[in-house]
Design an enzyme around this catalytic site. Structure first.
Site, PDB file in Angstrom:
ATOM      1  N   GLY A 121      15.915 -64.096 114.003  1.00 38.01           N
ATOM      2  CA  GLY A 121      16.236 -62.845 113.325  1.00 38.01           C
ATOM      3  C   GLY A 121      17.695 -62.702 112.978  1.00 38.01           C
ATOM      4  O   GLY A 121      18.150 -61.614 112.596  1.00 38.01           O
TER       5      GLY A 121
ATOM      6  N   HIS B 247      24.346 -59.798 115.380  1.00 38.72           N
ATOM      7  CA  HIS B 247      25.166 -58.617 115.661  1.00 38.72           C
ATOM      8  C   HIS B 247      26.665 -58.941 115.599  1.00 38.72           C
ATOM      9  O   HIS B 247      27.434 -58.582 116.494  1.00 38.72           O
ATOM     10  CB  HIS B 247      24.797 -58.008 117.006  1.00 38.72           C
ATOM     11  CG  HIS B 247      23.391 -57.495 117.060  1.00 38.72           C
ATOM     12  ND1 HIS B 247      22.891 -56.587 116.142  1.00 38.72           N
ATOM     13  CD2 HIS B 247      22.363 -57.769 117.903  1.00 38.72           C
ATOM     14  CE1 HIS B 247      21.637 -56.317 116.423  1.00 38.72           C
ATOM     15  NE2 HIS B 247      21.272 -57.034 117.480  1.00 38.72           N
TER      16      HIS B 247
ATOM     17  N   GLU C 261      17.158 -63.343 108.790  1.00 35.22           N
ATOM     18  CA  GLU C 261      17.359 -62.253 107.843  1.00 35.22           C
ATOM     19  C   GLU C 261      18.037 -62.740 106.572  1.00 35.22           C
ATOM     20  O   GLU C 261      17.695 -62.320 105.466  1.00 35.22           O
ATOM     21  CB  GLU C 261      18.225 -61.149 108.483  1.00 35.22           C
ATOM     22  CG  GLU C 261      17.558 -60.385 109.600  1.00 35.22           C
ATOM     23  CD  GLU C 261      16.661 -59.269 109.083  1.00 35.22           C
ATOM     24  OE1 GLU C 261      16.671 -59.015 107.862  1.00 35.22           O
ATOM     25  OE2 GLU C 261      15.963 -58.651 109.897  1.00 35.22           O
TER      26      GLU C 261
ATOM     27  N   VAL D  65      53.546 -45.136  70.549  1.00 37.99           N
ATOM     28  CA  VAL D  65      53.320 -43.741  70.170  1.00 37.99           C
ATOM     29  C   VAL D  65      52.314 -43.695  69.031  1.00 37.99           C
ATOM     30  O   VAL D  65      52.598 -44.168  67.924  1.00 37.99           O
ATOM     31  CB  VAL D  65      54.626 -43.052  69.754  1.00 37.99           C
ATOM     32  CG1 VAL D  65      54.344 -41.612  69.308  1.00 37.99           C
ATOM     33  CG2 VAL D  65      55.629 -43.061  70.899  1.00 37.99           C
ATOM     34  N   LYS D  66      51.143 -43.155  69.315  1.00 41.49           N
ATOM     35  CA  LYS D  66      50.097 -42.980  68.298  1.00 41.49           C
ATOM     36  C   LYS D  66      49.492 -41.587  68.378  1.00 41.49           C
ATOM     37  O   LYS D  66      49.429 -40.869  67.388  1.00 41.49           O
ATOM     38  CB  LYS D  66      48.990 -44.034  68.488  1.00 41.49           C
ATOM     39  CG  LYS D  66      49.391 -45.446  68.098  1.00 41.49           C
ATOM     40  CD  LYS D  66      48.253 -46.427  68.267  1.00 41.49           C
ATOM     41  CE  LYS D  66      48.008 -46.766  69.721  1.00 41.49           C
ATOM     42  NZ  LYS D  66      47.083 -47.907  69.887  1.00 41.49           N
TER      43      LYS D  66
ATOM     44  N   LYS E  18      40.536 -32.273  81.798  1.00 40.61           N
ATOM     45  CA  LYS E  18      40.967 -30.953  82.264  1.00 40.61           C
ATOM     46  C   LYS E  18      40.232 -29.857  81.497  1.00 40.61           C
ATOM     47  O   LYS E  18      39.818 -28.851  82.079  1.00 40.61           O
ATOM     48  CB  LYS E  18      42.476 -30.795  82.086  1.00 40.61           C
ATOM     49  CG  LYS E  18      42.975 -29.417  82.486  1.00 40.61           C
ATOM     50  CD  LYS E  18      44.481 -29.307  82.449  1.00 40.61           C
ATOM     51  CE  LYS E  18      44.929 -27.908  82.893  1.00 40.61           C
ATOM     52  NZ  LYS E  18      46.392 -27.783  82.978  1.00 40.61           N
TER      53      LYS E  18
ATOM     54  N   TYR F 121      19.826 -47.212 104.601  1.00 38.99           N
ATOM     55  CA  TYR F 121      20.419 -46.388 105.650  1.00 38.99           C
ATOM     56  C   TYR F 121      21.625 -47.126 106.201  1.00 38.99           C
ATOM     57  O   TYR F 121      21.940 -48.248 105.798  1.00 38.99           O
ATOM     58  CB  TYR F 121      19.405 -46.069 106.759  1.00 38.99           C
ATOM     59  CG  TYR F 121      18.693 -47.264 107.363  1.00 38.99           C
ATOM     60  CD1 TYR F 121      19.293 -48.035 108.357  1.00 38.99           C
ATOM     61  CD2 TYR F 121      17.396 -47.602 106.964  1.00 38.99           C
ATOM     62  CE1 TYR F 121      18.642 -49.117 108.921  1.00 38.99           C
ATOM     63  CE2 TYR F 121      16.737 -48.684 107.527  1.00 38.99           C
ATOM     64  CZ  TYR F 121      17.366 -49.437 108.501  1.00 38.99           C
ATOM     65  OH  TYR F 121      16.721 -50.508 109.054  1.00 38.99           O
TER      66      TYR F 121
END
Length: 612
Positions: A393, A364, A426, A149-150, A222, A301
């Site tokens: 690729g 893929h 890649e 508690v502060k 809030k 994308y």
């Protein structure tokens, strides 16, 4: 009557003025504010009052007496304590992570803010030359319960939550002598770091749950229209710039408020996850849970150019030190794309399954080439040879450190299709690179992405989104060593046929269903994936494997529904030596009879490996 001990003559003058004022005015003057200190505001027993009075120093008594006399003679009183009345701007700062605290404190002080702070934060500010009022001087209540508690006090939360556009709110503050806060800067106990740093007792975990901090943050967020709330030290410069410009940008305030609520939500999710694991150790799926995600990067994308996309890292406790592509280090190359992440993840998850030096090539999300050899250069050549057209690729993954020799082989290797075209990739991903290995690969292409990843962890919860919900399942961590390959046919596997079956089974686990893999000598020869019927996948796999399929092992991710004139018989006629499939079909005996007819070993694994 309560006893008020004042710490300065000016404060005593206020007390004297209060004696002549109305009761309401006296309450305003006597209630706590940063300009004077009320050390006790509670009635004391007679004996205690005497003790308290006797403890007053004679000098303090004389100073207070002179001030009160001057006030009675008509001397002017000090200004009212409440910041809402005096125009004093107040900032409350309470931090566990004190990064850039000195810059923040000095910046706020330069802008005319009075700074209220707690414990160690106050000490750090004072050490940086910042004037600080400690919270207990505002609340007139000491920190208690070992720091639990502060700040949980009306003098703090009233000053944060009061709406400045509501007259009755301000009247309530003035009635009780409470000042308003304009800025609240708080971050929380390092619960996440504590419970993930190693063994920690349940009691220590509980003590590291912050209570006052989230309460301050939520209150300020809030009331963000009137209070700026900051939870991230990276926002300090923007805060100071905003205050210095005397801006009134509600979007800025709302963004800080959003960030504050998100900060608390992530914190609470960690506490919730930890408590669930402490109390429900045998239960995998909690009734509800929150996944804390943190934006790592926006992407060019998504799967397609018309789709926007981003990449988030998962901050769940269960994923700390779990490895994987999400935590990989990119040493070189073009920024990662949405599809790059999917393919790299598939390649890394597959290659991480193997203990011996292995190379996996993915296109893929399907492994189109896999080979294990003690000579990793040979493993690389064989993995590409399995399907060089698809490998071009693609993504190449290794479970060994890439040194200079391997890097040169990757850089210079020519396609097996024509012996001339230099292979293009890649991404290359590995658990590490030598300095020279990195240098060589960086010279292959400016765009080649070089990732360093830690081996993916086991026992993870796998989540997958469907419209309106999520599917959750345990990760598929089964290895060939954990299952039994049961002989169903008359002929038993011979020589390396059993090890070939295990290798093929581990590969097919990572191929999309319907999946077939043909392998021999720890090398994938061909695979068929993603076909609506298993027979088509089998024919694709045989077409890629060619004549090398003779004497090889074939693994299927699920049982063959029919035998005669179908996949099993076609496989047997093509010269396969051993077939490994889960079994469990009502036509199992037909498959056994077919294999016995052609002298092929049939092994049932009892484990299905669908992958969608």
């Amino acid at each position: 009557m309560p006893l008020y001990l004042v710490s300065a003559p000016a404060a005593a003058a206020k007390l004297a003025a209060g004696a002549r004022a109305s009761p309401r005015r006296r309450r305003q003057l006597l209630l706590p504010a940063r300009h004077f200190h009320v050390l006790s505001v509670h009635p004391l027993p007679t004996q205690s009052r005497r003790a308290s009075l006797s403890s007053l120093s004679s000098s303090a008594e004389r100073a207070a007496g002179r001030a009160m006399a001057a006030a009675e003679a008509g001397a002017s009183t000090a200004p009212e304590a409440s910041s809402s009345a005096t125009g004093v701007k107040q900032a409350l700062i309470s931090l566990s992570d004190k990064t850039d605290l000195a810059n923040l404190g000095n910046g706020l002080q330069r802008l005319g803010f009075s700074i209220i702070s707690t414990g160690g934060t106050a000490s750090s500010l004072e050490a940086a030359g910042v004037n600080v009022t400690k919270v207990e001087e505002i609340t007139h209540f000491p920190e208690m319960l070992d720091g639990r508690v502060k700040t949980l006090h009306p003098s703090i939360h009233g000053g944060i939550l009061a709406r400045r556009d509501q007259k009755h709110h301000l009247e309530a503050l003035n009635k009780h002598g409470i000042g308003t806060f304009d800025v609240v800067v708080v971050n929380l106990y390092p619960f996440y770091d504590k419970v993930t740093s190693g063994a920690i007792s349940f009691e220590d975990g509980i003590e590291n749950i912050d209570i006052g901090g989230p309460t301050l943050i939520r209150a300020a967020a809030k009331n963000h229209k009137d209070v700026l709330v900051v939870v991230d030290h990276k926002d300090y410069p923007a805060l100071l710039e905003y205050l210095d410009g005397k801006q009134d940008d509600q979007d800025f305030r709302r963004m800080l408020a959003w960030k504050a609520f998100q900060h608390v939500a992530s914190y609470d999710s960690a506490v919730s996850e930890w408590l669930w694991k402490q109390t429900n150790k045998g239960e995998t799926f909690p009734p509800s849970f929150t996944v804390p995600l943190s934006l790592k990067s926006t992407l060019r994308y998504g799967e397609n150019p018309h789709q926007k996309a981003a990449f988030y890292s998962d901050k769940s406790l269960s994923l700390v030190n779990a490895g994987g592509i999400a935590t990989a280090i990119q040493h070189h190359g073009k920024e990662m794309s949405y599809n790059n992440y999917l393919d790299a993840d598939a390649a890394w998850n597959c290659v991480s399954e193997f203990e011996s030096p292995t190379c996996v090539v993915v296109k893929h999300t399907n492994p189109c080439g896999v080979a294990s050899r003690q000579d990793i250069l040979e493993a690389y050549r064989l993995a590409v040879k399995a399907d060089p057209v698809s490998a071009f690729g693609g993504i190449v993954a290794f479970n060994t450190t890439i040194d200079e020799d391997l890097a040169r082989e990757i850089r210079e290797f020519r396609s097996p299709t024509d012996g001339e075209t230099r292979m293009f990739y890649e991404i290359v991903v590995a658990p590490g690179y030598t300095e020279k290995g990195l240098e060589v690969l960086k010279g292959k292409s400016k765009t080649l992405r070089l990732l360093e990843a830690q081996r993916s962890g086991k026992g993870m919860l796998s989540l997958r989104q469907v419209n309106g919900g999520w599917l959750a399942q345990e990760s598929d961590d089964l290895t060939p060593e954990a299952i039994t390959f049961t002989k169903m046919s008359e002929r038993a596997p011979e020589g390396s046929e059993l090890s070939d079956s295990r290798f093929a089974w581990l590969c097919v686990k990572h191929v999309k269903s319907n999946a077939i893999v043909i392998a021999k000598n720890n090398c994938m020869l061909g695979m068929g994936s993603g076909q609506p019927n298993r027979l088509e996948s089998l024919r694709i796999a045989f077409r890629k494997a060619g004549e090398e399929a003779k004497g090889a092992a074939l693994a299927s991710d699920a049982f063959f529904p029919f035998a005669w004139n179908d996949a099993v018989e076609e496989a047997c006629r093509s010269g396969i030596a051993v077939i490994a499939e889960p079994g469990g079909s009502i036509r199992d005996q037909d498959a056994v009879d077919c294999c016995d007819k052609y002298g092929v070993s049939l092994l049932f694994t009892g484990v299905r490996h669908f992958r969608h």
